[in-house]
Every structure is written in C-alpha cells, then in structure tokens.
Design an enzyme around this catalytic site. Sequence first.
Site, PDB file in Angstrom:
ATOM      1  N   HIS A 135       7.495   4.921   1.148  1.00 39.13           N
ATOM      2  CA  HIS A 135       8.077   3.752   0.523  1.00 39.13           C
ATOM      3  C   HIS A 135       8.843   3.946  -0.547  1.00 39.13           C
ATOM      4  O   HIS A 135      10.052   3.422  -0.826  1.00 39.13           O
ATOM      5  CB  HIS A 135       7.058   2.698   0.364  1.00 39.13           C
ATOM      6  CG  HIS A 135       5.989   2.352   1.242  1.00 39.13           C
ATOM      7  ND1 HIS A 135       4.881   2.762   1.281  1.00 39.13           N
ATOM      8  CD2 HIS A 135       6.390   1.499   2.202  1.00 39.13           C
ATOM      9  CE1 HIS A 135       4.281   2.208   2.592  1.00 39.13           C
ATOM     10  NE2 HIS A 135       5.052   1.362   3.089  1.00 39.13           N
ATOM     11  N   GLN A 188      11.652   0.681  15.388  1.00 33.53           N
ATOM     12  CA  GLN A 188      11.693  -0.683  14.578  1.00 33.53           C
ATOM     13  C   GLN A 188      13.281  -0.506  14.068  1.00 33.53           C
ATOM     14  O   GLN A 188      14.011  -1.540  14.028  1.00 33.53           O
ATOM     15  CB  GLN A 188      10.822  -0.734  13.377  1.00 33.53           C
ATOM     16  CG  GLN A 188      11.359  -1.578  12.311  1.00 33.53           C
ATOM     17  CD  GLN A 188      10.122  -1.853  11.270  1.00 33.53           C
ATOM     18  OE1 GLN A 188       8.888  -2.303  11.619  1.00 33.53           O
ATOM     19  NE2 GLN A 188      10.040  -0.861  10.232  1.00 33.53           N
ATOM     20  N   TYR A 193       0.741  -1.124   0.009  1.00 37.27           N
ATOM     21  CA  TYR A 193      -0.053   0.062  -0.058  1.00 37.27           C
ATOM     22  C   TYR A 193       0.879   1.370   0.004  1.00 37.27           C
ATOM     23  O   TYR A 193       0.768   2.245   0.839  1.00 37.27           O
ATOM     24  CB  TYR A 193      -1.197   0.021   1.097  1.00 37.27           C
ATOM     25  CG  TYR A 193      -2.260   0.695   0.782  1.00 37.27           C
ATOM     26  CD1 TYR A 193      -3.184   0.294  -0.141  1.00 37.27           C
ATOM     27  CD2 TYR A 193      -2.450   2.173   1.363  1.00 37.27           C
ATOM     28  CE1 TYR A 193      -4.331   0.991  -0.492  1.00 37.27           C
ATOM     29  CE2 TYR A 193      -3.644   2.756   0.969  1.00 37.27           C
ATOM     30  CZ  TYR A 193      -4.439   2.271   0.131  1.00 37.27           C
ATOM     31  OH  TYR A 193      -5.511   3.148  -0.202  1.00 37.27           O
TER      32      TYR A 193
HETATM   33  O1  PAF Z   1       7.656  -1.614   8.295  1.00 38.90           O
HETATM   34  C1  PAF Z   1       6.953  -2.316   8.165  1.00 38.90           C
HETATM   35  O2  PAF Z   1       6.295  -1.784   6.998  1.00 38.90           O
HETATM   36  C2  PAF Z   1       7.217  -3.616   8.467  1.00 38.90           C
HETATM   37  O3  PAF Z   1       7.318  -3.466   9.848  1.00 38.90           O
HETATM   38  C3  PAF Z   1       8.242  -4.544   7.943  1.00 38.90           C
HETATM   39  C4  PAF Z   1       9.683  -3.919   8.250  1.00 38.90           C
HETATM   40  C5  PAF Z   1       8.200  -4.540   6.327  1.00 38.90           C
HETATM   41  C6  PAF Z   1       7.994  -5.840   8.689  1.00 38.90           C
HETATM   42  O4  PAF Z   1       6.861  -6.395   8.296  1.00 38.90           O
END
Ligand code: PAF
Length: 282
Positions: A37, A154, A32
């Site tokens: 991204h 993360q 998405y």
């Molecule tokens: O950041 C994300 O979109 C998710 O946490 C990842 C790193 C793709 C792991 O599922």
Amino acid sequence: MIVIKSIREMQSISESARKSNRIIGFVPTMGYFHDGHLSLMKIARPKCDLLVVSIFVNPIQFGVNEDFSKYPRDIKRDKELCESVNVDIVFIPNECEIFPPDFSTKVEIAGRVTECLCSAFRPGHFSGVATIVAKLFNIIKPHFSVFGQKDAQQLVVIKKMVKELNSPVEIVAGATVREQDGLAMSSRNEYLTPEHRQVAPVLYKSLLRAKDLLILGQKDTSVIISEIRKFIDSNGPFKIQYIEILNADTLESIASAKGKIIIALAAFLGKTRLIDNIVVEL
Ligand code: PAF
C-alpha cells in the site's frame, strides 16, 4: 494530514482543489497497510498536489462466505503510516453514508475481463469493486488513481470501466511488492499459520519457473500451466483454484504464448486464499 469522514466535506475540498488547479492523486484501499500500500502512495506523492487515501472495507465486494467481518483493521496504525509518507487526506467514510439502506446501483463490467481468473470463484466481486471505485472517483474527483498490479484483474476491470464511462481519471499501476522470500504482500497473509507462511512463496517460485520455461522457448501455455500445477502440488498443501495464462491487456486466453502475457493463479493454503501473477513480455 487531515482525516475526513463526511462525503460532502470530501467533495467540497476536492472541488476547491480542482478550481485552484491542484492535481489530486488518489489511492483507494481497504486499510491494514503493508509496504505494498505504501508503495502506491509513494508513486502518487510526487505526481500530485493533494494526495488522498481512502480506507473503506467495502462490504459489497465480499461474498457471503468470505472474510468481510474478520478482514483485519487497524485504523490508528494506518493513519500513522499515511502520515509517514506525506498523505494529505485520509478519507474514512461511514458505511451507512456510502451505502444507505435503499442503495441499489450496481456498476457491472461484462465480457471477457470478468469471465476469467477470480470471477467464477468470487461472483459479484468485481461489480462490488467497480461500484465502490466509481463512487469514490465521484467523491474524490482524482486526476489519477494508483492500483496495485497484485490485483491484476481488478486493474484491468477498472481501466475498462474508466475508459467506457469516460471518467477523467488516469489509472496508474504499481508493481507488486514482495516479502524477501518472494511472497506477494497482502493484508490476508496475516491469516496464514506459521507452517503455511513458510510454504506460501512456492506460488511465486512456480511463476518464476514458468517464466524460465517461456524464455527457454516453450510456447504451449497448456504445457506451462501443467508444469506450474505439478510444482505447486509437490511443494505444499495447496488447493489450486486456477492457473491461467492470458493476454495481459485483454485477459483473452492464449494457446501459444506471445506478446505481453500474464500468468496468474489463485490457491488456498488452509482457509487463506492467495493470488499472485507475473507479466512477461515475449
Ligand atoms: O484493492 C482493494 O483494496 C479494493 O478492492 C479497493 C480497490 C480499495 C476497492 O474496495
């Protein structure tokens, strides 16, 4: 650009790329796509010979009452966007192949980096993220992988995992991409009602005000946190989960701001949970 679904096929392409000394760059995603991204893919593109993007909505990083089933998906559009930034391979594995019924391995990163920020509100989340990322690294065998600064915790967790497991993957950070009014791009912004979308940039504004306070010499992090809270509470129907000021690399709490710090927050607008952060060097 090719689309690969089979783990074995992906592994064999990566193995031959490595044998012929081709650099593999990797951007893991849940699809998405928005410009955030695409910016990660654009960072990776010039640094590698083979650019792999994975699209996998990872069930094990969602809590029971979270949005796994309604997480937005649009694979057709995602493939077109990958093509537009010259991705070589889109890896879209099947959930049953990634997590067969008897799957039971967990990657747990213990300690401070998973004891702060989102951890208390999303139990099991970072273990779910670390487990899928470790698996994807084993399948894709990238030389480097790009993660967004938007998901700051993360990023720190993955850096620690790679270091401690001696994974030969360089972790590259990509800056947060924002809408014109400052709202950090996120697939979940899709859930916001028009009214909530209008006030959502208050979160970023509160972070910028905090940065101004720091620059003006306010070092007491509890004072800054309470100013952020006041600003958010008086500018929209937010339900704040946390506001924290931490060392940006270790995520240790700090009473007096100095060095490289992160100001991070999470808040609900209606049912939509938003996170944001800025890093400030003092
Ligand atoms: O950041 C994300 O979109 C998710 O946490 C990842 C790193 C793709 C792991 O599922």
